[in-house]
Scaffold this active site. Structure first.
Site, PDB file in Angstrom:
ATOM      1  N   SER A  57       0.828  -1.209   0.000  1.00 56.86           N
ATOM      2  CA  SER A  57       0.000   0.000   0.000  1.00 56.86           C
ATOM      3  C   SER A  57       0.862   1.257   0.000  1.00 56.86           C
ATOM      4  CB  SER A  57      -0.957  -0.059   1.190  1.00 56.86           C
ATOM      5  OG  SER A  57      -2.050   0.812   1.016  1.00 56.86           O
ATOM      6  N   ASP A 185      -5.847  -4.026  -2.404  1.00 59.03           N
ATOM      7  CA  ASP A 185      -4.868  -3.651  -1.389  1.00 59.03           C
ATOM      8  C   ASP A 185      -3.996  -4.812  -0.892  1.00 59.03           C
ATOM      9  OD1 ASP A 185      -3.522  -2.471   0.717  1.00 59.03           O
ATOM     10  OD2 ASP A 185      -5.291  -2.183   1.958  1.00 59.03           O
TER      11      ASP A 185
END
Length: 295
Positions: A57, A185
């Site tokens: 991320s 993610d």
């Protein structure tokens, strides 16, 4: 340069030095990940260039900046001059808007409407190249394969697409397509991917910026607070399981619990609150180096 070639080159350089080698994993956590800047600045102060980097991320974004040759000071300046300034941040967000109204309302307005690749492209420093092969430090970026139900590691090919996929937080961004697969993610499966650096350096460092849900018992919580707070609890349980299985040599958590995942406009506050992490890393690396040299 492939990962193997890069590590071979770094190993040769390391063999000519008495200092232990270092690899670092930058964790995910949205705006809390701005604390990674202190970590990069501390490494700069010590004259340490990691032989390998891993990231999830926002950690993928920070790691890519360092791997591209940016200093911590340069990353700090970029952050404060973009997301740290509301007018500039809004201008960049506007530039990342859908090109047509049809794209904007396709399938109706919904959560997760933002295009991660456009947003990442609008905010990444120009110094971050298009491909992994152009980085000066071998880098691994974690992404989550939505339909294959597992994590995948990106280390070759399109770098910016990999960063976007790793940062595609569900309910905020649309999933990202890569090689015909759908990804979200990277922090969902591996919030601090230090385990993917095992064997690549003498000292493995993991930086956790996931944080814990903020607030006090009795405080009224919004649906958004609950959604992101539950995600934090889930990711912390994953981190603890991975630490028990194969702990890194150094594992640090900056003081960022009080900030929310999307508090990017509080960049200055986050940097001020987390500044102690740089000195802590220096202290822990000194101790780790001294221990390694005694072996």
């Amino acid at each position: 340069m492939s990962l193997a070639e890069g590590l071979e080159s770094k190993s040769l350089a390391a063999s000519q030095s008495s200092d232990p080698t270092v690899a670092i994993a930058f964790g995910g956590g949205g705006a809390r990940g701005l604390a990674h800047i202190h970590v990069i600045e501390a490494l700069d102060d010590l004259g340490i260039r990691p032989v390998a980097i891993a990231g999830s991320s926002i950690g993928a974004m920070m790691g890519a900046g360092m791997a591209a040759g940016m200093t911590g000071a340069e990353i700090r300046d970029h952050a404060l001059n973009t997301i740290g300034k509301p007018t500039t941040a809004l201008t960049r967000l506007w530039s990342a808007r859908p090109e047509t109204m049809r794209q904007a309302i396709e399938n109706g307005w919904r959560l997760g409407q933002f295009n991660a690749e456009r947003i990442v492209g609008a905010f990444l420093p120009e110094a971050v190249p298009a491909t992994f092969e152009e980085l000066s430090i071998p880098t691994k970026i974690v992404i989550t394969d939505y339909f294959d139900h597992c994590e995948k590691i990106c280390e070759t090919g399109d770098l910016r697409n990999a960063i976007a996929a790793s940062a595609a937080i569900p309910a905020v961004f649309r999933p990202v397509e890569r090689d015909g697969r759908i990804y979200v993610d990277g922090g969902i499966y591996n919030p601090v991917p230090f385990d993917h650096l095992a064997g690549l350096a003498d000292i493995i460092v993991g930086i956790d910026v996931v944080g814990l849900p903020s607030g006090m018992p009795g405080e009224k919580l919004t649906t958004t607070d609950l959604m992101f707070g539950a995600s934090q609890l889930m990711m912390q349980s994953i981190i603890e399981m991975r630490r028990k299985a194969a702990p890194p040599d150094i594992f640090l958590r900056p003081e960022v619990h009080q900030y929310r995942m999307l508090d990017f406009l509080k960049a200055k506050e986050i940097l001020e609150a987390s500044k102690g992490i740089g000195e802590q890393l220096k202290h822990d690396l000194d101790a780790a180096f001294a221990f390694r040299k005694k072996l």
